[in-house]
Design a protein around this motif. Structure first.
Motif, PDB file in Angstrom:
ATOM      1  N   GLY A   1      -0.380  19.071  -1.987  1.00  0.00           N
ATOM      2  CA  GLY A   1      -1.225  19.980  -1.227  1.00  0.00           C
ATOM      3  C   GLY A   1      -0.390  20.912  -0.365  1.00  0.00           C
ATOM      4  N   MET A   2      -0.698  22.222  -0.440  1.00  0.00           N
ATOM      5  CA  MET A   2      -0.026  23.244   0.354  1.00  0.00           C
ATOM      6  C   MET A   2      -1.110  24.072   1.062  1.00  0.00           C
ATOM      7  N   SER A   3      -0.735  25.255   1.572  1.00  0.00           N
ATOM      8  CA  SER A   3      -1.710  26.020   2.369  1.00  0.00           C
ATOM      9  C   SER A   3      -3.039  26.255   1.648  1.00  0.00           C
ATOM     10  N   GLY A   4      -2.964  26.533   0.349  1.00  0.00           N
ATOM     11  CA  GLY A   4      -4.169  26.909  -0.376  1.00  0.00           C
ATOM     12  C   GLY A   4      -5.028  25.745  -0.827  1.00  0.00           C
TER      13      GLY A   4
ATOM     14  N   ALA B   1       4.839  20.445   8.407  1.00  0.00           N
ATOM     15  CA  ALA B   1       4.784  21.886   8.678  1.00  0.00           C
ATOM     16  C   ALA B   1       6.006  22.544   8.038  1.00  0.00           C
ATOM     17  N   VAL B   2       5.760  23.364   7.028  1.00  0.00           N
ATOM     18  CA  VAL B   2       6.868  23.935   6.251  1.00  0.00           C
ATOM     19  C   VAL B   2       7.414  25.177   6.951  1.00  0.00           C
ATOM     20  N   SER B   3       8.610  25.023   7.515  1.00  0.00           N
ATOM     21  CA  SER B   3       9.186  26.083   8.351  1.00  0.00           C
ATOM     22  C   SER B   3      10.245  26.898   7.620  1.00  0.00           C
ATOM     23  N   LYS B   4      10.379  26.684   6.301  1.00  0.00           N
ATOM     24  CA  LYS B   4      11.338  27.495   5.525  1.00  0.00           C
ATOM     25  C   LYS B   4      11.014  28.975   5.694  1.00  0.00           C
ATOM     26  N   GLY B   5      12.065  29.786   5.807  1.00  0.00           N
ATOM     27  CA  GLY B   5      11.848  31.228   5.893  1.00  0.00           C
ATOM     28  C   GLY B   5      11.210  31.695   7.190  1.00  0.00           C
TER      29      GLY B   5
ATOM     30  N   LEU C   1      13.062  17.314   3.272  1.00  0.00           N
ATOM     31  CA  LEU C   1      13.571  18.296   2.310  1.00  0.00           C
ATOM     32  C   LEU C   1      12.561  18.411   1.171  1.00  0.00           C
ATOM     33  N   ILE C   2      12.048  19.631   0.964  1.00  0.00           N
ATOM     34  CA  ILE C   2      11.008  19.827  -0.057  1.00  0.00           C
ATOM     35  C   ILE C   2      11.451  20.784  -1.167  1.00  0.00           C
ATOM     36  N   GLY C   3      12.736  21.199  -1.116  1.00  0.00           N
ATOM     37  CA  GLY C   3      13.263  22.079  -2.159  1.00  0.00           C
ATOM     38  C   GLY C   3      14.311  21.359  -2.983  1.00  0.00           C
TER      39      GLY C   3
ATOM     40  N   LEU D   1       5.436   9.654  -4.659  1.00  0.00           N
ATOM     41  CA  LEU D   1       5.585  10.758  -5.612  1.00  0.00           C
ATOM     42  C   LEU D   1       5.176  12.075  -4.967  1.00  0.00           C
ATOM     43  N   MET D   2       5.785  13.160  -5.447  1.00  0.00           N
ATOM     44  CA  MET D   2       5.485  14.503  -4.957  1.00  0.00           C
ATOM     45  C   MET D   2       5.241  15.408  -6.154  1.00  0.00           C
ATOM     46  N   CYS D   3       4.323  16.375  -6.022  1.00  0.00           N
ATOM     47  CA  CYS D   3       4.161  17.366  -7.084  1.00  0.00           C
ATOM     48  C   CYS D   3       3.836  18.743  -6.522  1.00  0.00           C
ATOM     49  N   ILE D   4       4.148  19.755  -7.329  1.00  0.00           N
ATOM     50  CA  ILE D   4       3.771  21.148  -7.065  1.00  0.00           C
ATOM     51  C   ILE D   4       3.011  21.617  -8.309  1.00  0.00           C
ATOM     52  N   PRO D   5       1.679  21.706  -8.230  1.00  0.00           N
ATOM     53  CA  PRO D   5       0.903  22.065  -9.429  1.00  0.00           C
ATOM     54  C   PRO D   5       1.247  23.473  -9.924  1.00  0.00           C
TER      55      PRO D   5
ATOM     56  N   PRO E   1       2.902  34.549   7.161  1.00  0.00           N
ATOM     57  CA  PRO E   1       3.769  34.896   6.035  1.00  0.00           C
ATOM     58  C   PRO E   1       5.235  34.697   6.372  1.00  0.00           C
ATOM     59  N   ARG E   2       6.015  34.317   5.358  1.00  0.00           N
ATOM     60  CA  ARG E   2       7.440  34.109   5.553  1.00  0.00           C
ATOM     61  C   ARG E   2       8.194  35.439   5.572  1.00  0.00           C
ATOM     62  N   GLY E   3       9.237  35.505   6.386  1.00  0.00           N
ATOM     63  CA  GLY E   3      10.010  36.734   6.516  1.00  0.00           C
ATOM     64  C   GLY E   3      10.932  36.973   5.337  1.00  0.00           C
TER      65      GLY E   3
ATOM     66  N   VAL F   1       0.827  16.281   3.293  1.00  0.00           N
ATOM     67  CA  VAL F   1       0.589  17.631   2.790  1.00  0.00           C
ATOM     68  C   VAL F   1       1.672  18.538   3.358  1.00  0.00           C
ATOM     69  N   ARG F   2       2.049  19.560   2.595  1.00  0.00           N
ATOM     70  CA  ARG F   2       3.147  20.461   2.991  1.00  0.00           C
ATOM     71  C   ARG F   2       2.565  21.852   3.204  1.00  0.00           C
ATOM     72  N   VAL F   3       2.399  22.224   4.459  1.00  0.00           N
ATOM     73  CA  VAL F   3       1.674  23.464   4.768  1.00  0.00           C
ATOM     74  C   VAL F   3       2.573  24.420   5.552  1.00  0.00           C
ATOM     75  N   GLY F   4       2.783  25.608   4.981  1.00  0.00           N
ATOM     76  CA  GLY F   4       3.639  26.599   5.622  1.00  0.00           C
ATOM     77  C   GLY F   4       2.866  27.767   6.196  1.00  0.00           C
ATOM     78  N   THR F   5       2.441  28.680   5.321  1.00  0.00           N
ATOM     79  CA  THR F   5       1.860  29.942   5.783  1.00  0.00           C
ATOM     80  C   THR F   5       0.583  29.756   6.593  1.00  0.00           C
ATOM     81  N   ALA F   6      -0.195  28.749   6.317  1.00  0.00           N
ATOM     82  CA  ALA F   6      -1.433  28.536   7.080  1.00  0.00           C
ATOM     83  C   ALA F   6      -1.133  28.173   8.541  1.00  0.00           C
TER      84      ALA F   6
HETATM   85  C1  PLP Z   1       6.979  26.663   0.420  1.00  0.00           C
HETATM   86  C2  PLP Z   1       6.509  25.333   0.001  1.00  0.00           C
HETATM   87  C3  PLP Z   1       5.329  24.786   0.552  1.00  0.00           C
HETATM   88  C4  PLP Z   1       4.461  25.514   1.550  1.00  0.00           C
HETATM   89  O1  PLP Z   1       3.757  26.520   0.929  1.00  0.00           O
HETATM   90  P1  PLP Z   1       2.618  27.325   1.737  1.00  0.00           P
HETATM   91  O2  PLP Z   1       1.844  27.969   0.658  1.00  0.00           O
HETATM   92  O3  PLP Z   1       3.314  28.288   2.617  1.00  0.00           O
HETATM   93  O4  PLP Z   1       1.824  26.337   2.489  1.00  0.00           O
HETATM   94  C5  PLP Z   1       4.965  23.528   0.143  1.00  0.00           C
HETATM   95  N1  PLP Z   1       5.698  22.820  -0.744  1.00  0.00           N
HETATM   96  C6  PLP Z   1       6.830  23.306  -1.289  1.00  0.00           C
HETATM   97  C7  PLP Z   1       7.579  22.477  -2.254  1.00  0.00           C
HETATM   98  C8  PLP Z   1       7.265  24.586  -0.945  1.00  0.00           C
HETATM   99  O5  PLP Z   1       8.391  25.039  -1.494  1.00  0.00           O
END
Ligand code: PLP
Length: 219
Positions: free
Chosen positions: A192-195, A32-36, A79-81, A160-164, A217-219, A208-213
């Protein structure tokens, strides 16, 4: 009416299990991505029983989780950043998993800090599957060499991790990540993220890394 965080967690988990089961994969771990997001929302998720969270900034995470960690001893923080080498010490102290190992200089700094601190968070190598110049991550063609370098430093790599790339079909990138992991005998995939977390689950994501779902929305 907008749904609550516990409802969102349930919805996402149900969809994850359905997508993974359909393709005969185990259900991935939901990070659960709690950044922001404010600490209040995080506490709501904790009270709903969720324990695995992702943050993208070391300093923000220290502020938010420093007090919560002692209270909930079974929290797992990812840590995902991007990680700067001058933050390695703090990151190793706080995080259970670092998903963004993306360059030799960072690998060396982590190896050194692991040795110094005796603490060894799990590691994912971030792969730049779209070969985007502005994006962090090891290029697919450099991955094997980098992986061996990490092994040489005594680092254990979980996966491994990726952000398409934005605007491209994520499935292609998830499939490439899985293939690359297979070639190195690695079985953990953070994708995989929210979308697109259902697509990722169908293609064998283990995280899977899911934030906004979950949090809105992040502040
Ligand atoms: C912010 C972030 C996410 C989450 O994104 P959402 O679209 O809010 O689910 C997942 N992975 C990484 C690396 C991110 O920076």
């Amino acid at each position: 009416m907008t749904s609550t965080i516990p409802e969102n967690l349930d919805t996402v988990k149900t969809a994850l299990t359905a997508a993974a089961t359909k393709w005969e994969h185990p259900t991935p771990t939901l990070v659960a991505v709690s950044k922001g997001q404010p600490g209040k929302k995080v506490e709501t998720a904790l009270k709903a029983g969720h324990r695995v969270f992702g943050e993208n900034r070391v300093q923000e995470a220290e502020g938010k989780w420093g007090d919560l960690r002692p209270e909930f001893s079974d929290i797992e923080l990812h840590l995902i950043g991007p990680l700067q080498t001058n933050k390695v010490k703090n990151a190793v102290a706080l995080f259970d998993v670092i998903q963004t190992l993306d360059r030799p200089k960072l690998a060396k700094a982590l190896a050194k800090e692991f040795e110094r601190s005796g603490k060894t968070p799990g590691l994912f190598i971030q792969v730049n599957t779209g070969a985007e110049p502005q994006k962090a991550g090891i290029l697919p063609e450099d991955l094997e060499g980098f992986y061996k370098e990490c092994q040489g430093l005594g680092l254990t790599i979980m996966g491994l991790m990726c952000i398409p790339p934005v605007g491209e079909q994520p499935a292609m990138h998830f499939a490439l990540l899985k293939k690359l992991a297979g070639e190195l005998d690695l079985d953990q995939l953070s994708m995989g993220m929210s979308g697109d977390f259902e697509i990722a689950a169908g293609l064998g994501a283990t995280h899977v890394r899911v934030g906004t779902a979950i949090f809105g929305p992040r502040g």
